[in-house]
Design a protein around this motif. Structure first.
Motif, short mmCIF file in Angstrom:
data_model
loop_
_atom_site.label_atom_id
_atom_site.label_comp_id
_atom_site.label_asym_id
_atom_site.label_seq_id
_atom_site.Cartn_x
_atom_site.Cartn_y
_atom_site.Cartn_z
N VAL A 130 45.34 33.57 50.07
CA VAL A 130 45.48 32.46 48.55
C VAL A 130 44.47 33.06 47.24
O VAL A 130 43.45 32.69 47.73
N SER A 131 45.33 34.30 46.57
CA SER A 131 44.45 34.19 45.61
C SER A 131 44.61 33.63 44.18
O SER A 131 45.89 33.98 43.97
N ASP A 132 44.34 33.75 42.68
CA ASP A 132 44.75 33.59 41.97
C ASP A 132 45.04 34.54 40.94
O ASP A 132 44.60 35.88 41.70
N ARG A 133 45.13 34.66 39.46
CA ARG A 133 45.27 34.92 38.75
C ARG A 133 44.25 36.20 38.46
O ARG A 133 44.12 37.67 37.75
N ARG A 134 43.23 35.94 38.85
CA ARG A 134 42.24 36.80 38.70
C ARG A 134 41.18 37.42 40.13
O ARG A 134 40.27 37.54 39.84
N VAL A 147 39.21 38.18 60.98
CA VAL A 147 39.93 39.33 60.52
C VAL A 147 38.40 39.34 59.80
O VAL A 147 38.25 41.10 59.75
N PHE A 148 38.79 39.01 58.46
CA PHE A 148 37.90 39.42 57.23
C PHE A 148 36.58 39.09 57.47
O PHE A 148 35.78 39.85 58.21
N LEU A 149 36.46 38.15 56.83
CA LEU A 149 34.59 37.48 57.03
C LEU A 149 34.47 36.29 56.88
O LEU A 149 36.25 35.82 56.72
N ASP A 150 33.79 35.12 56.64
CA ASP A 150 33.71 33.88 56.65
C ASP A 150 33.53 33.15 55.05
O ASP A 150 32.86 33.55 54.55
N PRO A 155 29.16 32.90 47.98
CA PRO A 155 29.36 31.31 46.87
C PRO A 155 30.62 31.91 46.23
O PRO A 155 31.00 32.84 45.91
N THR A 156 30.48 30.97 45.65
CA THR A 156 31.38 30.63 44.92
C THR A 156 32.59 31.96 44.18
O THR A 156 33.15 32.56 43.82
N GLU A 157 30.86 32.38 43.11
CA GLU A 157 31.57 33.50 41.94
C GLU A 157 31.63 34.59 42.43
O GLU A 157 31.85 35.33 41.64
N GLU A 158 31.45 34.75 43.78
CA GLU A 158 31.36 35.54 44.28
C GLU A 158 32.92 35.88 45.21
O GLU A 158 33.41 37.44 45.71
N ARG A 159 33.37 35.24 45.62
CA ARG A 159 34.22 35.25 45.99
C ARG A 159 36.16 35.19 45.06
O ARG A 159 36.68 34.78 44.71
N ASN A 160 36.17 36.39 45.35
CA ASN A 160 36.64 37.43 44.47
C ASN A 160 37.53 38.49 45.31
O ASN A 160 36.10 38.93 45.98
N MET A 161 38.68 38.99 45.65
CA MET A 161 39.15 40.01 46.63
C MET A 161 38.59 41.17 45.87
O MET A 161 37.78 42.15 46.96
N ILE A 162 38.25 41.28 44.61
CA ILE A 162 38.37 42.99 44.19
C ILE A 162 36.71 42.55 44.14
O ILE A 162 35.93 44.16 45.44
N THR A 163 35.56 41.91 44.04
CA THR A 163 34.49 42.21 44.55
C THR A 163 33.98 42.31 46.02
O THR A 163 33.13 42.78 46.35
N LEU A 165 35.99 42.91 48.41
CA LEU A 165 36.45 45.08 48.96
C LEU A 165 35.55 46.45 48.36
O LEU A 165 34.77 47.02 49.57
N PHE A 166 34.62 45.96 47.40
CA PHE A 166 34.00 46.99 47.15
C PHE A 166 32.15 46.32 47.58
O PHE A 166 31.08 47.56 47.27
N THR A 167 31.91 45.33 47.75
CA THR A 167 30.37 44.62 48.30
C THR A 167 30.34 44.69 49.83
O THR A 167 28.66 44.29 49.65
N ARG A 168 31.39 43.88 50.23
CA ARG A 168 30.88 42.86 51.47
C ARG A 168 31.23 44.89 52.72
O ARG A 168 32.08 45.18 52.69
N PRO A 169 30.08 45.34 52.94
CA PRO A 169 30.49 47.08 54.22
C PRO A 169 30.94 46.16 54.99
O PRO A 169 32.00 47.16 55.44
N GLU A 170 30.88 44.89 55.58
CA GLU A 170 31.71 43.94 57.18
C GLU A 170 32.85 44.50 56.44
O GLU A 170 34.40 45.31 57.42
N LEU A 171 33.95 44.86 55.10
CA LEU A 171 34.59 45.09 54.58
C LEU A 171 35.49 46.20 54.79
O LEU A 171 36.61 46.83 55.15
N GLN A 172 34.68 46.62 54.37
CA GLN A 172 34.45 48.48 53.78
C GLN A 172 34.79 49.14 55.69
O GLN A 172 35.64 49.93 56.03
N ARG A 173 34.15 48.09 57.35
CA ARG A 173 34.00 49.01 57.91
C ARG A 173 35.28 48.21 58.48
O ARG A 173 35.79 49.54 59.67
N LEU A 174 35.76 47.50 58.40
CA LEU A 174 37.44 46.72 58.65
C LEU A 174 38.27 48.08 58.71
O LEU A 174 38.62 48.25 59.61
#
Length: 285
Positions: A130-134, A147-150, A155-163, A165-174
Motif C-alpha cells: 500500500v502506497s500513498d500519493r507520493r 519477495v521484495f525486501l523487509d 528507514p521511514t524517510e527512505e520508504r518510498n517505492m521510487i527511491t 527501486l533506484f537505490t536497493r540492489p536487491e530490487l534491481q536484481r529481483l
C-alpha cells in the motif's frame, strides 16, 4: 508546481507523446527529411484542427488560453488514453476536465486503515504493498516482505517505492526487466504529479532523484501516465527462482491517497506453488 513549472511539464509531455507516434499510422509519409522521430508539430495541428502556430505555442509551454474542446482535439490527435488526457488537462489548468490541481490536507504519510491491514494479511499468497500519493509505503504484507525486501528495516524517510527501486540492489536484481518494473511505478507517480500539480514536493523529489541516479531522468522523460498500471512481471528470487506475477493497482475505497499494488501469481506458472513453499519456509513449516 507554479504556473511556469506546470507549463514546462505540459511542454515536455506533449513533445514526448508527439515523438512516440508513427507518421504512417496517421496518413503521413514516413520518409523525407524528418530530423526527429514521430510527427511534426504542424501534423499534430492538422490532425487536431488547430493552427500550427497555436499548437507550437502550446507545446512550447507558452501561457496561452485553452479550452476543453481544443484540448479534446489535441488529445485525440496524440491518441492519449484517459489518464494521459486528464494529466494534460490538469497541467493546462482546464477545470472542465477535472484539471484544477487537488491539494492534500497533510504532508504526513497516510496511515494504513486497520481493515485494509487485515485484508493485506489475508493475501498470504500474493505480495501486496500500500502506497500513498507520493509512492511512500504505508503498509505491506508478509508475502511482500519475503519477495521484495523487509520494508520494516528501511528507514521511514527512505520508504518510498521510487527511491527503493533506484537505490536497493536487491530490487534491481529481483526484476528480470527492471526498467519495465520501474516504468509502472513512474506512470503511477506521474498520474499523481499531474493530479497534485500545486504540490511543490513533487518537483523537489524529481530534481533530487535526477541528481541521485542517472537512470531516473531518461525513464521519467518517457512521460507515461497510468492511474492503474497492469503488467506481467518476471522476478528471479534468490531462493524461489523464476516467479511471474500479474500486477494490479487499486485505489482504496474512501482513501483517495492510498493505492494497493497486488502481485498475483501468473496462471500457468509454478509461481503459486513457489509462493506457498517460500511462505512455509519463513514460518518454519
Amino acid at each position: 508546481m507554479n504556473r511556469q513549472e506546470r507549463l514546462k511539464a505540459l511542454s515536455e509531455f506533449l513533445r514526448s507523446r508527439r515523438m512516440a507516434l508513427l507518421p504512417e499510422e496517421h496518413g503521413f509519409p514516413a520518409g523525407g527529411r524528418r530530423r526527429t522521430p514521430g510527427l511534426r508539430r504542424e501534423e499534430v495541428a492538422q490532425l487536431a484542427g488547430v493552427s500550427p502556430t497555436w499548437y507550437t505555442w502550446l507545446e512550447q509551454g507558452r501561457d496561452i488560453r485553452v479550452s476543453s474542446s481544443v484540448l479534446d482535439a489535441v488529445a485525440k490527435a496524440l491518441r492519449l488514453n484517459a489518464d494521459e488526457k486528464r494529466y494534460m488537462a490538469a497541467l493546462a489548468g482546464d477545470a472542465a476536465e477535472g484539471g484544477e490541481p487537488e491539494r492534500s490536507a497533510s504532508d504526513e504519510p497516510a496511515a494504513l486503515p486497520v481493515p485494509l491491514g487485515r485484508i493485506l494479511d489475508e493475501l498470504a499468497g500474493c505480495p501486496a504493498i500500500v502506497s500513498d500519493r507520493r509512492c511512500r509505503i504505508a503498509g505491506w504484507n508478509e508475502a511482500a516482505a519475503r519477495v521484495f525486501l523487509d520494508f520494516g528495516s528501511v528507514p521511514t524517510e527512505e520508504r518510498n517505492m521510487i527511491t527503493l527501486l533506484f537505490t536497493r540492489p536487491e530490487l534491481q536484481r529481483l526484476a528480470v526487466n527492471w526498467e519495465q518494473f520501474v516504468r509502472g511505478y513512474l506512470a503511477l507517480f506521474r498520474y499523481y504529479y499531474g493530479r497534485y500539480a500545486d504540490d511543490d514536493w513533487y518537483s523537489r523529489f524529481i530534481e533530487a532523484m535526477e541528481r541521485r541516479d542517472a537512470r531516473f531522468a531518461p525513464l521519467w522523460e518517457e512521460s507515461r501516465v497510468s492511474a492503474a498500471p497492469e503488467v506481467i512481471l518476471e522476478f528471479r528470487h534468490a531462493r524461489a527462482g523464476k516467479m511471474q506475477f500479474q500486477l494490479t493497482s487499486l485505489q482504496a475505497q474512501g482513501q483517495p491517497d492510498l493505492r494497493v499494488s497486488i502481485y498475483t501469481p501468473a496462471q500457468g506458472t509454478a509461481t503459486e506453488r513457489k509462493m506457498r513453499r517460500l511462505m512455509d519456509e519463513e514460518r518454519g513449516g
